[in-house]
Design a protein around this motif. Structure first.
Motif, PDB file in Angstrom:
ATOM      1  N   GLN A 306       0.663  -1.129  -0.087  1.00 20.29           N
ATOM      2  CA  GLN A 306      -0.065   0.076  -0.085  1.00 20.29           C
ATOM      3  C   GLN A 306       0.833   1.423  -0.076  1.00 20.29           C
ATOM      4  O   GLN A 306       0.388   2.243  -0.640  1.00 20.29           O
ATOM      5  CB  GLN A 306      -0.849  -0.118   1.198  1.00 20.29           C
ATOM      6  N   THR A 307       1.852   1.230   0.679  1.00 19.81           N
ATOM      7  CA  THR A 307       2.563   2.325   0.981  1.00 19.81           C
ATOM      8  C   THR A 307       4.268   2.201   0.796  1.00 19.81           C
ATOM      9  O   THR A 307       4.537   1.159   1.071  1.00 19.81           O
ATOM     10  CB  THR A 307       2.439   3.030   2.497  1.00 19.81           C
ATOM     11  N   GLU A 308       4.679   3.060   0.165  1.00 21.70           N
ATOM     12  CA  GLU A 308       6.335   3.008  -0.092  1.00 21.70           C
ATOM     13  C   GLU A 308       6.674   4.192   1.109  1.00 21.70           C
ATOM     14  O   GLU A 308       6.148   5.216   1.048  1.00 21.70           O
ATOM     15  CB  GLU A 308       6.538   3.891  -1.369  1.00 21.70           C
ATOM     16  N   ALA A 309       7.133   3.456   2.195  1.00 19.31           N
ATOM     17  CA  ALA A 309       7.305   4.473   3.264  1.00 19.31           C
ATOM     18  C   ALA A 309       8.747   5.072   3.241  1.00 19.31           C
ATOM     19  O   ALA A 309       9.187   5.531   4.251  1.00 19.31           O
ATOM     20  CB  ALA A 309       7.417   3.506   4.508  1.00 19.31           C
ATOM     21  N   ARG A 310       9.512   5.035   2.030  1.00 22.29           N
ATOM     22  CA  ARG A 310      10.561   6.045   1.966  1.00 22.29           C
ATOM     23  C   ARG A 310      10.192   7.475   2.067  1.00 22.29           C
ATOM     24  O   ARG A 310       9.137   7.951   1.729  1.00 22.29           O
ATOM     25  CB  ARG A 310      11.151   5.639   0.528  1.00 22.29           C
ATOM     26  N   PRO A 311      11.116   8.299   2.853  1.00 24.66           N
ATOM     27  CA  PRO A 311      10.740   9.681   2.805  1.00 24.66           C
ATOM     28  C   PRO A 311      10.691  10.412   1.500  1.00 24.66           C
ATOM     29  O   PRO A 311      11.463  10.222   0.808  1.00 24.66           O
ATOM     30  CB  PRO A 311      11.609  10.309   3.960  1.00 24.66           C
ATOM     31  N   ARG A 312       9.833  11.343   1.524  1.00 21.34           N
ATOM     32  CA  ARG A 312       9.573  12.143   0.276  1.00 21.34           C
ATOM     33  C   ARG A 312      10.319  13.495   0.294  1.00 21.34           C
ATOM     34  O   ARG A 312      10.328  14.122  -0.733  1.00 21.34           O
ATOM     35  CB  ARG A 312       8.222  12.188  -0.181  1.00 21.34           C
ATOM     36  N   GLY A 313      10.743  13.921   1.396  1.00 23.26           N
ATOM     37  CA  GLY A 313      11.593  15.102   1.559  1.00 23.26           C
ATOM     38  C   GLY A 313      11.821  15.267   2.954  1.00 23.26           C
ATOM     39  O   GLY A 313      11.393  14.489   3.881  1.00 23.26           O
ATOM     40  N   GLY A 314      12.353  16.424   3.446  1.00 25.12           N
ATOM     41  CA  GLY A 314      12.651  16.761   4.950  1.00 25.12           C
ATOM     42  C   GLY A 314      13.885  16.051   5.355  1.00 25.12           C
ATOM     43  O   GLY A 314      14.617  15.382   4.498  1.00 25.12           O
ATOM     44  N   ALA A 315      13.906  15.764   6.632  1.00 27.30           N
ATOM     45  CA  ALA A 315      14.979  15.047   7.165  1.00 27.30           C
ATOM     46  C   ALA A 315      15.133  13.433   6.621  1.00 27.30           C
ATOM     47  O   ALA A 315      14.008  13.016   6.485  1.00 27.30           O
ATOM     48  CB  ALA A 315      15.186  15.076   8.607  1.00 27.30           C
ATOM     49  N   PRO A 316      16.299  13.049   6.584  1.00 32.84           N
ATOM     50  CA  PRO A 316      16.448  11.617   6.090  1.00 32.84           C
ATOM     51  C   PRO A 316      15.818  10.706   7.056  1.00 32.84           C
ATOM     52  O   PRO A 316      16.179  11.024   8.393  1.00 32.84           O
ATOM     53  CB  PRO A 316      17.689  11.469   5.682  1.00 32.84           C
ATOM     54  N   LEU A 317      15.285   9.478   7.080  1.00 27.89           N
ATOM     55  CA  LEU A 317      14.846   8.715   8.045  1.00 27.89           C
ATOM     56  C   LEU A 317      15.593   7.787   8.346  1.00 27.89           C
ATOM     57  O   LEU A 317      15.824   7.327   9.239  1.00 27.89           O
ATOM     58  CB  LEU A 317      13.309   7.954   7.371  1.00 27.89           C
ATOM     59  N   ALA A 318      16.522   7.480   7.488  1.00 24.55           N
ATOM     60  CA  ALA A 318      17.584   6.451   7.560  1.00 24.55           C
ATOM     61  C   ALA A 318      18.783   6.562   6.736  1.00 24.55           C
ATOM     62  O   ALA A 318      18.773   7.619   5.999  1.00 24.55           O
ATOM     63  CB  ALA A 318      16.866   4.903   7.177  1.00 24.55           C
ATOM     64  N   PRO A 319      19.991   5.835   7.048  1.00 21.43           N
ATOM     65  CA  PRO A 319      20.950   6.222   6.332  1.00 21.43           C
ATOM     66  C   PRO A 319      20.768   5.943   4.783  1.00 21.43           C
ATOM     67  O   PRO A 319      19.819   5.323   4.351  1.00 21.43           O
ATOM     68  CB  PRO A 319      21.859   4.723   6.502  1.00 21.43           C
ATOM     69  N   ALA A 320      21.427   6.688   4.030  1.00 19.33           N
ATOM     70  CA  ALA A 320      21.204   6.775   2.515  1.00 19.33           C
ATOM     71  C   ALA A 320      21.235   5.183   1.911  1.00 19.33           C
ATOM     72  O   ALA A 320      20.601   5.108   1.030  1.00 19.33           O
ATOM     73  CB  ALA A 320      22.245   7.618   1.848  1.00 19.33           C
ATOM     74  N   ASP A 321      22.074   4.388   2.254  1.00 18.61           N
ATOM     75  CA  ASP A 321      22.136   3.223   1.777  1.00 18.61           C
ATOM     76  C   ASP A 321      21.000   2.431   2.417  1.00 18.61           C
ATOM     77  O   ASP A 321      21.228   0.921   1.845  1.00 18.61           O
ATOM     78  CB  ASP A 321      23.436   2.655   1.834  1.00 18.61           C
ATOM     79  N   ALA A 322      20.385   2.913   3.401  1.00 21.25           N
ATOM     80  CA  ALA A 322      19.176   1.908   3.956  1.00 21.25           C
ATOM     81  C   ALA A 322      18.378   1.130   2.681  1.00 21.25           C
ATOM     82  O   ALA A 322      18.181   1.897   1.735  1.00 21.25           O
ATOM     83  CB  ALA A 322      18.512   2.461   4.924  1.00 21.25           C
ATOM     84  N   PRO A 323      17.982   0.013   3.159  1.00 22.15           N
ATOM     85  CA  PRO A 323      17.035  -0.748   1.898  1.00 22.15           C
ATOM     86  C   PRO A 323      15.565   0.004   1.977  1.00 22.15           C
ATOM     87  O   PRO A 323      15.115   0.548   3.036  1.00 22.15           O
ATOM     88  CB  PRO A 323      16.859  -2.008   2.484  1.00 22.15           C
ATOM     89  N   ALA A 324      14.853  -0.132   0.789  1.00 20.36           N
ATOM     90  CA  ALA A 324      13.641   0.527   0.606  1.00 20.36           C
ATOM     91  C   ALA A 324      12.881  -0.368   1.641  1.00 20.36           C
ATOM     92  O   ALA A 324      12.850  -1.427   1.807  1.00 20.36           O
ATOM     93  CB  ALA A 324      13.060   0.481  -0.763  1.00 20.36           C
ATOM     94  N   VAL A 325      11.635   0.378   2.294  1.00 16.91           N
ATOM     95  CA  VAL A 325      10.935  -0.228   3.111  1.00 16.91           C
ATOM     96  C   VAL A 325       9.472  -0.212   2.513  1.00 16.91           C
ATOM     97  O   VAL A 325       8.932   0.955   2.247  1.00 16.91           O
ATOM     98  CB  VAL A 325      10.895   0.171   4.454  1.00 16.91           C
TER      99      VAL A 325
END
Ligand SMILES: C[S@@+](CC[C@H](N)C(=O)[O-])C[C@H]1O[C@@H](n2cnc3c(N)ncnc32)[C@H](O)[C@@H]1O
Length: 470
Positions: A306-325
């Motif tokens: 249902q949702t691609e939980a990657r951030p779309r803007g603002g502060a990064p949620l996780a390290p840049a190389d973190a896997p897509a959730v």
């Protein structure tokens, strides 16, 4: 489709990775059987797990039940038994014996309440004798649970060249006899388990079939099912002659191409059977039939992500190389993977039944599952009540922490609770868990109250944290 692999020496017909995947994927079938015998409601239960291998499945299936007092695993492979002992070292309820079941005798005439055969009855030279022995090792009223398979219950159409049957036939004649502990494999064990259990003296025998098929599946799902079913047939030992090995690989390829056709029908079934040792004077046991039946719901087609939980803007949620959730609603078919994370994360894990009941019957309960490339990475449950929403369970696979999974789950819960019209989202956390308190604070939660001496083992206060959703 990948090619077959020729193995040096005599490989196991099943690999460790495959056993883990199978144990996780089909766990709802076992949990349904345990539910039918009310394992979650019993105390002082002694379990014998026959053919326990490295204990992964043993721990996954029995650790969540607080009423299970003792689990003995038996397997003839010394390295596997040593690994099982290491794996469960922190839980004194588990112990392991290196032996065939045929040679195994429990110490001091011990008897069990449950004897469990998971994908092992078909490997025993005399399954009838094994079930009779299981019956002897049970207390009156105790249960046997058998999980097995049956190649005759696999259908393939259209398959004009009979590639599936020819492949199975070659595998049975040339691979199994050359593989340790599978020389006696009965690939059609499922259809026999009712009769075998009755003839062993067990009563109240119930058998259920759990099917997976290509019906209505995407190409990717059909390929995944093929890979799951062909896996064993790729492992051809070096002692099998070149010509036969080549024939096996050619049949593997040919069978794989059938799965490319979206009108090709394939079905595979596993069988789960329960039997009870008769108990004088006791009225016949009635399994929780509808519950055992309804476990097949766990195999409904997966819902779309249902949702691609990657951030779309603002502060990064996780390290840049973190896997897509990717987030989707949690389903009963996820329970195997959920329980693996649950037992790794909590000293007092919820039982599979606790999750199943919430998913089935609680209209206020909302559960989401987070997936990364390796499969289920975490899950979160929240309940929506008129006075606000509360997170009741959240866990992330210890191997995949600090990758944004927890954050993605909480942010999804915030969105869902807000969309559901709730004014506030709360949760409680151990006062001593500074890391968790910091994590929720960074997500905007504030400490709202303290419940003194709320937790036991070890004792601690609970801090209530709240996030206004207005
Ligand atoms: C396919 S594995 C299943 C492992 C585990 N029960 C599971 O479901 O994940 C079969 C296991 O049965 C064991 N096994 C084979 N023959 C056995 C026997 N005669 N007595 C006890 N275990 C046996 C093998 O060593 C192996 O670990």
């Amino acid at each position: 489709m990948p090619q077959g692999r020729r193995q040096g020496g005599a490989p196991m017909a099943w690999g460790k990775g495959q056993i883990v995947k199978q144990a996780l994927r089909t766990a709802p079938e076992d949990y349904a059987a345990f539910e039918a015998v009310n394992l979650a409601g019993r105390g002082g239960v002694r379990v014998l797990d026959v053919g326990c291998f490295d204990g992964f499945n043993t721990y996954l299936k029995f650790a969540p039940y607080a009423g299970v007092a003792r689990v003995v695993g038996v397997d003839p492979l010394p390295e596997a038994v040593a690994e099982a002992a290491t794996r469960t070292a922190g839980d004194a309820r588990f112990s392991f014996a290196c032996s065939t079941f045929e040679d195994y005798e429990p110490e001091a005439g011990e008897r069990f309440d449950l004897v469990y055969f998971s994908h092992v009855l078909q490997h025993l030279p005399d399954p009838q004798a094994a079930l009779s022995k299981a019956c002897r090792l049970l207390v009156p009223g105790g249960f046997v649970v058998v999980k097995t398979t049956d190649d005759a219950a696999k259908l393939s159409y259209p398959d004009p060249e009979q590639v599936m049957r020819r492949l199975f036939d070659l595998y049975e004649r040339h691979v199994l006899p050359n593989t340790p502990h599978t020389a006696c494999t009965d690939r059609c064990n499922g259809e026999k388990c009712y009769t075998l259990m009755r003839r062993a003296g067990l009563g109240n025998v119930a058998v259920r079939q759990f099917a997976a098929d290509t019906c209505g599946k995407t190409l990717e799902e059909r390929h995944a099912l093929f890979e799951r079913c062909v896996y064993f047939r790729r492992n051809v030992p070096a002692c099998v002659d070149e010509g036969t090995a080549a024939e096996i690989y050619a049949l593997v390829e040919a069978w794989g191409t059938l799965f490319d056709q979206d009108d090709y029908y394939f079905v595979t079934q596993s069988f789960v059977a329960i039997g009870q040792k008769p108990q004088e004077g006791a009225s016949p046991w009635k399994y929780a039939g509808p519950v055992f039946e309804s476990a097949s719901e766990a195999f409904r087609k997966p819902q779309e992500v249902q949702t691609e939980a990657r951030p779309r803007g603002g502060a990064p949620l996780a390290p840049a190389d973190a896997p897509a959730v990717a987030i989707r609603p949690l389903a009963e078919r996820d329970l195997g993977a959920v329980m693996a994370i649950e037992v790794a994360s909590f000293r007092d894990p919820w039982t599979p039944l606790a999750f199943a009941l919430d998913l089935r019957h609680n209209p206020c309960a909302h559960y989401t599952a987070a997936f990364t490339e390796g499969g289920l990475a975490g899950y979160l449950g929240w309940w929506g009540a008129p006075d606000g929403a509360a997170i009741v369970r959240v866990a992330v696979d210890p191997a995949r922490r600090k990758a944004g999974v927890g954050r993605a789950l909480v942010e999804q819960a915030v969105r869902d609770a807000r969309a559901g019209g709730h004014g506030v989202l709360t949760l409680e956390v151990r006062a001593g868990n500074a890391q968790a308190r910091g994590f929720y604070t960074r997500l905007g939660f504030q400490e709202a109250a303290v419940r003194s001496a709320y937790y036991e083992d070890p004792p601690d206060d609970a801090v209530i944290m709240a996030l206004p959703l207005g």
